[in-house]
Design a protein around this motif. Structure first.
Motif, PDB file in Angstrom:
ATOM      1  N   GLN A   1       2.055  15.649   9.762  1.00  0.00           N
ATOM      2  CA  GLN A   1       1.482  14.394   9.235  1.00  0.00           C
ATOM      3  C   GLN A   1       2.271  13.845   8.039  1.00  0.00           C
ATOM      4  O   GLN A   1       2.534  12.646   7.960  1.00  0.00           O
ATOM      5  CB  GLN A   1       0.027  14.666   8.818  1.00  0.00           C
ATOM      6  CG  GLN A   1      -0.723  13.450   8.317  1.00  0.00           C
ATOM      7  CD  GLN A   1      -1.554  12.824   9.432  1.00  0.00           C
ATOM      8  OE1 GLN A   1      -1.481  13.256  10.581  1.00  0.00           O
ATOM      9  NE2 GLN A   1      -2.329  11.819   9.118  1.00  0.00           N
ATOM     10  N   ARG A   2       2.656  14.769   7.133  1.00  0.00           N
ATOM     11  CA  ARG A   2       3.353  14.326   5.917  1.00  0.00           C
ATOM     12  C   ARG A   2       4.681  13.656   6.235  1.00  0.00           C
ATOM     13  O   ARG A   2       5.039  12.620   5.665  1.00  0.00           O
ATOM     14  CB  ARG A   2       3.591  15.519   4.977  1.00  0.00           C
ATOM     15  CG  ARG A   2       2.616  15.514   3.807  1.00  0.00           C
ATOM     16  CD  ARG A   2       2.919  16.571   2.812  1.00  0.00           C
ATOM     17  NE  ARG A   2       4.170  16.321   2.097  1.00  0.00           N
ATOM     18  CZ  ARG A   2       4.638  17.101   1.134  1.00  0.00           C
ATOM     19  NH1 ARG A   2       3.978  18.160   0.787  1.00  0.00           N
ATOM     20  NH2 ARG A   2       5.759  16.821   0.519  1.00  0.00           N
TER      21      ARG A   2
ATOM     22  N   GLU B   1       2.349   0.830  13.650  1.00  0.00           N
ATOM     23  CA  GLU B   1       1.653   1.863  12.876  1.00  0.00           C
ATOM     24  C   GLU B   1       0.230   2.035  13.401  1.00  0.00           C
ATOM     25  O   GLU B   1      -0.274   3.145  13.553  1.00  0.00           O
ATOM     26  CB  GLU B   1       1.663   1.479  11.394  1.00  0.00           C
ATOM     27  CG  GLU B   1       1.194   2.546  10.450  1.00  0.00           C
ATOM     28  CD  GLU B   1      -0.220   2.361   9.971  1.00  0.00           C
ATOM     29  OE1 GLU B   1      -0.672   3.151   9.158  1.00  0.00           O
ATOM     30  OE2 GLU B   1      -0.907   1.408  10.428  1.00  0.00           O
TER      31      GLU B   1
ATOM     32  N   LYS C   1       6.749   5.067   6.070  1.00  0.00           N
ATOM     33  CA  LYS C   1       6.966   4.384   4.784  1.00  0.00           C
ATOM     34  C   LYS C   1       8.443   3.946   4.692  1.00  0.00           C
ATOM     35  O   LYS C   1       8.753   2.841   4.260  1.00  0.00           O
ATOM     36  CB  LYS C   1       6.572   5.340   3.652  1.00  0.00           C
ATOM     37  CG  LYS C   1       7.021   4.964   2.265  1.00  0.00           C
ATOM     38  CD  LYS C   1       6.027   4.011   1.615  1.00  0.00           C
ATOM     39  CE  LYS C   1       6.237   3.841   0.126  1.00  0.00           C
ATOM     40  NZ  LYS C   1       7.549   3.317  -0.241  1.00  0.00           N
TER      41      LYS C   1
ATOM     42  N   LYS D   1      -3.556   8.620  12.193  1.00  0.00           N
ATOM     43  CA  LYS D   1      -4.546   8.975  11.164  1.00  0.00           C
ATOM     44  C   LYS D   1      -5.722   9.743  11.761  1.00  0.00           C
ATOM     45  O   LYS D   1      -6.352  10.538  11.102  1.00  0.00           O
ATOM     46  CB  LYS D   1      -5.078   7.712  10.480  1.00  0.00           C
ATOM     47  CG  LYS D   1      -4.046   7.040   9.593  1.00  0.00           C
ATOM     48  CD  LYS D   1      -4.538   5.677   9.131  1.00  0.00           C
ATOM     49  CE  LYS D   1      -3.436   4.853   8.538  1.00  0.00           C
ATOM     50  NZ  LYS D   1      -3.721   3.426   8.577  1.00  0.00           N
TER      51      LYS D   1
ATOM     52  N   TYR E   1       2.269  -0.434   4.026  1.00  0.00           N
ATOM     53  CA  TYR E   1       1.653  -1.654   4.586  1.00  0.00           C
ATOM     54  C   TYR E   1       1.874  -2.848   3.672  1.00  0.00           C
ATOM     55  O   TYR E   1       1.644  -2.766   2.476  1.00  0.00           O
ATOM     56  CB  TYR E   1       0.151  -1.424   4.789  1.00  0.00           C
ATOM     57  CG  TYR E   1      -0.586  -2.672   5.254  1.00  0.00           C
ATOM     58  CD1 TYR E   1      -0.530  -3.071   6.591  1.00  0.00           C
ATOM     59  CD2 TYR E   1      -1.314  -3.457   4.356  1.00  0.00           C
ATOM     60  CE1 TYR E   1      -1.188  -4.217   7.019  1.00  0.00           C
ATOM     61  CE2 TYR E   1      -1.978  -4.602   4.786  1.00  0.00           C
ATOM     62  CZ  TYR E   1      -1.909  -4.972   6.115  1.00  0.00           C
ATOM     63  OH  TYR E   1      -2.560  -6.118   6.536  1.00  0.00           O
TER      64      TYR E   1
ATOM     65  N   ASN F   1       1.251   3.625   1.914  1.00  0.00           N
ATOM     66  CA  ASN F   1       1.855   3.975   3.217  1.00  0.00           C
ATOM     67  C   ASN F   1       2.919   2.972   3.658  1.00  0.00           C
ATOM     68  O   ASN F   1       3.531   3.127   4.709  1.00  0.00           O
ATOM     69  CB  ASN F   1       0.762   4.102   4.303  1.00  0.00           C
ATOM     70  CG  ASN F   1       0.064   2.786   4.593  1.00  0.00           C
ATOM     71  OD1 ASN F   1       0.264   1.788   3.905  1.00  0.00           O
ATOM     72  ND2 ASN F   1      -0.761   2.780   5.619  1.00  0.00           N
TER      73      ASN F   1
ATOM     74  N   VAL G   1       4.073  10.189   7.833  1.00  0.00           N
ATOM     75  CA  VAL G   1       3.721   9.205   6.805  1.00  0.00           C
ATOM     76  C   VAL G   1       4.982   8.772   6.043  1.00  0.00           C
ATOM     77  O   VAL G   1       5.218   7.588   5.808  1.00  0.00           O
ATOM     78  CB  VAL G   1       2.644   9.779   5.852  1.00  0.00           C
ATOM     79  CG1 VAL G   1       2.414   8.879   4.653  1.00  0.00           C
ATOM     80  CG2 VAL G   1       1.332  10.000   6.605  1.00  0.00           C
ATOM     81  N   GLN G   2       5.792   9.779   5.707  1.00  0.00           N
ATOM     82  CA  GLN G   2       7.028   9.530   4.955  1.00  0.00           C
ATOM     83  C   GLN G   2       8.000   8.651   5.757  1.00  0.00           C
ATOM     84  O   GLN G   2       8.576   7.693   5.237  1.00  0.00           O
ATOM     85  CB  GLN G   2       7.673  10.901   4.715  1.00  0.00           C
ATOM     86  CG  GLN G   2       8.625  11.000   3.554  1.00  0.00           C
ATOM     87  CD  GLN G   2       9.122  12.453   3.471  1.00  0.00           C
ATOM     88  OE1 GLN G   2       8.315  13.393   3.439  1.00  0.00           O
ATOM     89  NE2 GLN G   2      10.420  12.630   3.503  1.00  0.00           N
TER      90      GLN G   2
ATOM     91  N   LYS H   1       0.860  -1.192   0.000  1.00  0.00           N
ATOM     92  CA  LYS H   1       0.000   0.000   0.000  1.00  0.00           C
ATOM     93  C   LYS H   1       0.894   1.239   0.000  1.00  0.00           C
ATOM     94  O   LYS H   1       2.041   1.166   0.445  1.00  0.00           O
ATOM     95  CB  LYS H   1      -0.896  -0.016   1.243  1.00  0.00           C
ATOM     96  CG  LYS H   1      -2.026  -1.031   1.147  1.00  0.00           C
ATOM     97  CD  LYS H   1      -3.091  -0.736   2.181  1.00  0.00           C
ATOM     98  CE  LYS H   1      -4.289  -1.626   1.973  1.00  0.00           C
ATOM     99  NZ  LYS H   1      -5.413  -1.258   2.846  1.00  0.00           N
TER     100      LYS H   1
END
Ligand code: 0O2
Length: 195
Positions: free
Chosen positions: A162-163, A149, A170, A155, A118, A116, A166-167, A114
């Protein structure tokens, strides 16, 4: 309010027990063949009444037993955590080859992670009685990432960075995926040495 699963609880539990027994048999079979136990742990669960209702509401579906059991396919779930990538795919093949449950859908979030990060191999199985079970097959690394996570619950919060979060998540997922490949290579070297 009546429980979303009505009078299906015993039959749902029996379905989970049947699948877990089947997976344990496959685990023993694989252990005998390779002398490596392919599974780290197995987890079976029924989605709670509350989270099933939330999911139905999110999907705009009526909060009925029919929707929970036969429109949704994850009221029942089995998570199989394996040591190595090859164990995930070998277990997938053996589950698909048995006859108690039919495979109705598969998603390979390992080859196609995914966005993100996953990763897991998802299968939807249907029992002879008509109950659906979502099977998630993953390595220990993938399980660690998914658990942490999920634990962070970022979320649901409105955090400014947030960015970046997420980065970074990942990046961790990708590093773990690369470790999985290295660990697989080491295991293959050991097995080749033995042959
Ligand atoms: P729980 O508590 O594990 O049951 P949806 O369920 O709406 O997100 P879909 O198409 O039904 O979407 O299923 P999908 O996305 O193939 O996978 C659903 C399940 O996979 C989730 O169940 C999680 O268990 C797991 N999963 C999928 N994406 C992620 C992710 O980004 N992070 C983590 N930690 N797990 C994920 P539920 O119902 O969300 O929760």
């Amino acid at each position: 309010m009546e429980d979303i699963y009505g009078n299906h609880h015993d039959r749902m539990q029996a379905t989970l027990d049947q699948l877990v027994s089947r997976v344990k048999m496959l685990r023993e079979e694989m252990s005998r063949e390779t002398e490596f136990d392919p599974i780290e742990h197995i987890l079976a669960r029924t989605k709670s009444d509350q989270s099933m209702r939330e999911k139905l509401r999110r999907r705009g579906l009526p909060e009925t037993t029919e929707s929970a059991l036969f429109v949704m396919h994850d009221a029942l779930g089995v998570r199989i955590v394996c040591g190595f990538l090859s164990d995930v795919y070998e277990m997938r093949n053996r589950i698909a080859a048995q006859t108690d449950f039919t495979v109705v859908e598969e998603r390979d979030y390992i080859r196609h992670a995914k966005p993100n990060g996953y990763r897991s191999y998802h299968m939807i199985l249907r029992s002879q009685e008509g109950y659906y079970v979502e099977v998630q097959l993953r390595t220990i690394s993938m399980d660690t990432w998914a658990a942490l996570e999920h634990h962070l619950q970022y979320k649901k919060q409105h955090v400014g960075n947030q960015r970046l979060i997420v980065q970074e998540l990942k990046r961790c997922a990708d590093e773990l995926a690369s470790t999985d490949v290295s660990m697989q290579t080491i295991r293959d070297m050991i097995l080749n040495e033995r042959d």
